[in-house]
Design a protein around this motif. Structure first.
Motif, PDB file in Angstrom:
ATOM      1  N   SER A 240       0.841  -1.207   0.000  1.00  0.00           N
ATOM      2  CA  SER A 240       0.000   0.000   0.000  1.00  0.00           C
ATOM      3  C   SER A 240       0.863   1.238   0.000  1.00  0.00           C
ATOM      4  N   HIS A 241       1.873   1.190   0.859  1.00  0.00           N
ATOM      5  CA  HIS A 241       2.754   2.307   1.095  1.00  0.00           C
ATOM      6  C   HIS A 241       3.543   2.664  -0.177  1.00  0.00           C
ATOM      7  N   ARG A 249      -4.292   3.504  -4.790  1.00  0.00           N
ATOM      8  CA  ARG A 249      -4.854   3.120  -3.495  1.00  0.00           C
ATOM      9  C   ARG A 249      -5.335   1.676  -3.644  1.00  0.00           C
ATOM     10  N   LEU A 250      -4.745   0.759  -2.865  1.00  0.00           N
ATOM     11  CA  LEU A 250      -4.941  -0.678  -3.118  1.00  0.00           C
ATOM     12  C   LEU A 250      -6.016  -1.293  -2.224  1.00  0.00           C
ATOM     13  N   PRO A 251      -6.585  -2.411  -2.672  1.00  0.00           N
ATOM     14  CA  PRO A 251      -7.543  -3.163  -1.848  1.00  0.00           C
ATOM     15  C   PRO A 251      -6.801  -4.055  -0.844  1.00  0.00           C
ATOM     16  N   ILE A 252      -5.974  -3.425  -0.006  1.00  0.00           N
ATOM     17  CA  ILE A 252      -5.087  -4.180   0.891  1.00  0.00           C
ATOM     18  C   ILE A 252      -4.994  -3.493   2.250  1.00  0.00           C
ATOM     19  N   GLU A 253      -4.953  -4.305   3.312  1.00  0.00           N
ATOM     20  CA  GLU A 253      -4.589  -3.807   4.640  1.00  0.00           C
ATOM     21  C   GLU A 253      -3.379  -4.601   5.124  1.00  0.00           C
ATOM     22  N   SER A 254      -2.486  -3.940   5.847  1.00  0.00           N
ATOM     23  CA  SER A 254      -1.321  -4.638   6.401  1.00  0.00           C
ATOM     24  C   SER A 254      -1.638  -5.105   7.813  1.00  0.00           C
ATOM     25  N   ASN A 300      -4.688  -3.486  11.866  1.00  0.00           N
ATOM     26  CA  ASN A 300      -3.640  -3.000  10.966  1.00  0.00           C
ATOM     27  C   ASN A 300      -2.329  -2.839  11.737  1.00  0.00           C
ATOM     28  N   MET A 342      -8.521  -7.869   0.144  1.00  0.00           N
ATOM     29  CA  MET A 342      -9.899  -7.837   0.596  1.00  0.00           C
ATOM     30  C   MET A 342     -10.662  -9.126   0.322  1.00  0.00           C
ATOM     31  N   PHE A 398     -11.975  -6.461  -8.029  1.00  0.00           N
ATOM     32  CA  PHE A 398     -12.795  -5.923  -6.944  1.00  0.00           C
ATOM     33  C   PHE A 398     -13.867  -4.984  -7.494  1.00  0.00           C
ATOM     34  N   ALA A 411     -15.414  -8.955   2.263  1.00  0.00           N
ATOM     35  CA  ALA A 411     -14.334  -7.964   2.183  1.00  0.00           C
ATOM     36  C   ALA A 411     -13.894  -7.521   3.565  1.00  0.00           C
ATOM     37  N   GLN A 412     -13.346  -8.448   4.327  1.00  0.00           N
ATOM     38  CA  GLN A 412     -12.960  -8.157   5.702  1.00  0.00           C
ATOM     39  C   GLN A 412     -11.596  -8.826   5.946  1.00  0.00           C
ATOM     40  N   ASN A 414      -9.353  -8.982   8.134  1.00  0.00           N
ATOM     41  CA  ASN A 414      -8.948  -9.691   9.356  1.00  0.00           C
ATOM     42  C   ASN A 414      -9.721 -10.989   9.574  1.00  0.00           C
TER      43      ASN A 414
ATOM     44  N   HIS B  39     -17.115   0.828  -4.715  1.00  0.00           N
ATOM     45  CA  HIS B  39     -15.890   0.037  -4.882  1.00  0.00           C
ATOM     46  C   HIS B  39     -14.808   0.594  -3.947  1.00  0.00           C
ATOM     47  N   TYR B  43     -13.711  -1.753  -0.802  1.00  0.00           N
ATOM     48  CA  TYR B  43     -12.464  -2.491  -1.034  1.00  0.00           C
ATOM     49  C   TYR B  43     -11.169  -1.715  -0.827  1.00  0.00           C
ATOM     50  N   ARG B  44     -11.172  -0.407  -1.087  1.00  0.00           N
ATOM     51  CA  ARG B  44      -9.876   0.293  -1.058  1.00  0.00           C
ATOM     52  C   ARG B  44      -9.607   0.905   0.311  1.00  0.00           C
ATOM     53  N   ASN B  47      -4.604   2.420   4.472  1.00  0.00           N
ATOM     54  CA  ASN B  47      -3.640   1.506   5.095  1.00  0.00           C
ATOM     55  C   ASN B  47      -2.346   2.215   5.499  1.00  0.00           C
ATOM     56  N   ARG B  70      -4.602   4.845  16.717  1.00  0.00           N
ATOM     57  CA  ARG B  70      -3.492   3.973  17.095  1.00  0.00           C
ATOM     58  C   ARG B  70      -2.418   4.083  16.029  1.00  0.00           C
TER      59      ARG B  70
END
Ligand SMILES: Cc1cc2nc3c(=O)[nH]c(=O)nc-3n(C[C@H](O)[C@H](O)[C@H](O)COP(=O)(O)OP(=O)(O)OC[C@H]3O[C@@H](n4cnc5c(N)ncnc54)[C@H](O)[C@@H]3O)c2cc1C
Ligand SMILES: [Zn+2]
Lengths: 416, 97
Positions: A240-241, A249-254, A300, A342, A398, A411-412, A414, B39, B43-44, B47, B70
């Motif tokens: 993402s970074h 902007r990506l469909p990703i969480e770290s 995250n 996601m 997506f 789309a969760q 975690n 969308h 999804y986006r 982060n 946090r």
């Protein structure tokens, strides 16, 4: 130097003085035909296949720390292709096929050990789900066997079969699955790529992109600008970074995933075992330590360390499955930063920005994917089209609704 | 990690469940660009590596939804408030994305 019986012998009689460094620690050149950002397994494999399969030799892998310092050196080394969805099965099976020939191909001992993986089931509905997944695998030519309780007992007599809440009823076995040595994979690809002329540049963090209008024509790094008409991102937890620097902007969480290893003991666990009633998986390393883990922490994180609730949860899972490990001492625990997508599935694709290619979203399962990910990402970069085995791993899925949600949780991140 | 619940005081993280990014706002389904706005919303994610506003549920305590700020690099928590207050504030004058 090619590793062989002769090279061993020559070194044995010459006091081990003939060995040369396994790969070249290169200084960056001002320009390349392509650069790969991220010196984990995926970045190095991509560079190797770009050179070997597509004839691109003037390329570099840029790594901000040392190669293998990210998730490639932190994972629990499980390799398998026991997936259930059409977009996933051919890709992971291609990876398994590459694993099976990897040592010969790389001329490096990656310690691929096909000791099998057993996913345990504890209820009738879970048996049905595993039978269905096993059938899907077999329809795709992947090996799968559904074992009943007695077959599991014959194989792993020490499990807690009569847990009051989660009695073991059987398991889905993939015999060709197993483990590989994570550092060995990193070094094997680095060495093989380096031998084909690839520059492996360490301590070189990408800090921005060089643009020519819309197009990306290189990267800014901590070691100066580097020009390249094609830039591939394989930075796992930092996707993402880094993509954000290019305006994506990506469909990703770290998220953080922890793993643990016990003190070394005599051989106990012959394969990889996963507990089906909680999230716990375990295998035994060649040094004798029990290597195990469970769920991601669920929030995250870029911290590369997790918190105690998950440690407790993992240990409870372990105790429910095999109480005899309760008196073992823990040697180490650590964490890695996961690029949780996601839908829980990866992305290997071009991006809307010309010149920029993306390899991301591996969640906690990208080690097994290393060979095929490198193979398919190299294909996408060299030919500007998706490789058939990875055609479903599109970035725009997506938006179009073609999600690949193995677990079916939505789309969760975690929950994947 | 301990989360300072405004009702219960500092409590261990295992009493809470994390939902994720608290800065997302549900788009207007009647807007002409609703498909692409949804969308983005579903999804986006930004982060960020740094301060992150996120929603946590105190299921093992007062059962309130909280908005927690946090730092994702250190897990240090700088703020925790009731999510309910946040939404009433959002309808008022406070500027929220
Ligand atoms: C605890 C744990 C257990 C796991 N267990 C398994 C398992 O059993 N089986 C399995 O299949 N998978 C597993 N995984 C997942 C697997 O490790 C990852 O999906 C996979 O390693 C990711 O690909 P990679 O090797 O390229 O990533 P990484 O090794 O993380 O490579 C990314 C590299 O990019 C570099 N980088 C980041 N930002 C920049 C920048 N700006 N400039 C330059 N370089 C940059 C990083 O330093 C890093 O070296 C596990 C992961 C963890 C953390
Ligand atoms: Zn509370």
């Amino acid at each position: 130097m090619r590793y062989s019986f002769l090279s061993l012998l020559a070194n044995a009689v010459s006091g081990q003085r003939l060995w040369t460094p396994a790969w070249r620690d290169a200084a960056p050149k001002p320009s390349y035909d392509a650069v790969i950002v991220g010196g984990g397994g995926h970045g190095l494999a991509t560079a190797y296949y770009l050179a070997k399969e597509h004839g691109l030799h003037n390329i570099a892998v840029l790594e901000k720390g040392w190669i293998g310092s990210g998730n490639a050196g932190r994972n629990t080394t499980i390799i398998r292709s026991n997936y259930g969805l059409p977009g996933n099965i051919p890709f992971y099976e291609w990876s398994m096929t590459l694993w099976e020939g990897l040592e010969r191909d790389l001329n490096y001992n990656t310690m691929v050990s096909q000791r099998g993986i057993l996913n345990l089931y504890h209820s009738d509905p879970q048996r049905d789900a595993y039978a269905r997944r096993g059938n899907a695998m077999r329809l795709h030519g992947v090996d799968a066997e559904l074992l009943d309780r007695e077959q599991v007992r014959a194989m792993l007599p020490f499990l807690n079969f009569d847990n009051a809440r989660f009695p073991i009823q059987g398991g889905l076995l993939q015999r060709r699955a197993g483990t590989a040595r994570h550092d060995g994979v990193v070094w094997g690809y680095a060495r093989a790529a380096s031998r084909l002329g690839v520059d492996i540049v360490q301590n070189c963090a990408v800090t921005g992109f060089l643009r020519d209008g819309e197009r990306i024509v290189g990267v800014e790094t901590s070691r100066g600008p580097i020009h390249a008409p094609k830039v591939g991102l394989a930075v796992a937890g930092h996707s993402s970074h880094v993509a954000h620097m290019a305006g994506l902007r990506l469909p990703i969480e770290s998220h953080v995933l922890q793993a643990f290893v016990s003190e070394g003991i005599k051989p106990l666990i012959p394969n990889v075992i996963t507990f089906g009633a909680g999230h716990f998986y375990i295998s035994q390393s060649d040094k004798g330590g029990l290597v195990f883990g469970g769920d991601i922490d669920g929030y995250n994180s870029y911290a590369q360390r997790g918190n105690l609730p998950v440690v407790e949860d993992v240990c409870e899972g372990g105790m429910a499955l095999m109480p005899r490990i309760g008196r073992l001492r823990l040697l180490r625990g650590w964490g890695g930063v996961m690029d949780m997508s996601m839908d829980g599935s990866p992305i290997i694709d071009r991006t809307p920005i010309p010149g920029l290619y993306l390899n991301a979203g591996w969640c906690y399962g990208g080690f097994k994917a290393t060979p095929a990910s490198g193979w398919c990402f190299a294909h996408a970069i060299a030919r500007d089209e998706p490789h058939p085995a990875a055609a479903a791993f599109r970035l725009d899925r997506f938006a179009t609704g073609h999600l690949i949600d193995e677990k079916g949780v939505g789309a969760q991140p975690n929950l994947h | 990690m301990r989360i300072p619940c405004p009702y219960c005081g500092p409590r261990d993280a295992h009493e809470f469940t994390c939902l994720g990014d608290a800065t997302l706002t549900r788009p207007d389904p009647a807007a002409p660009d609703a498909a692409s706005a949804f969308h983005d919303y579903v999804y986006r994610r930004d982060n960020p590596a740094g301060p992150h506003r996120e929603l946590w549920y105190h299921g093992g305590g007062c059962r309130s939804w909280l908005e927690v700020t946090r730092d994702t690099r250190t897990h240090a928590i700088t703020d925790a408030r009731f999510a309910a207050d946040r939404s009433s504030a959002a309808q008022g004058t406070e500027d929220r994305p």
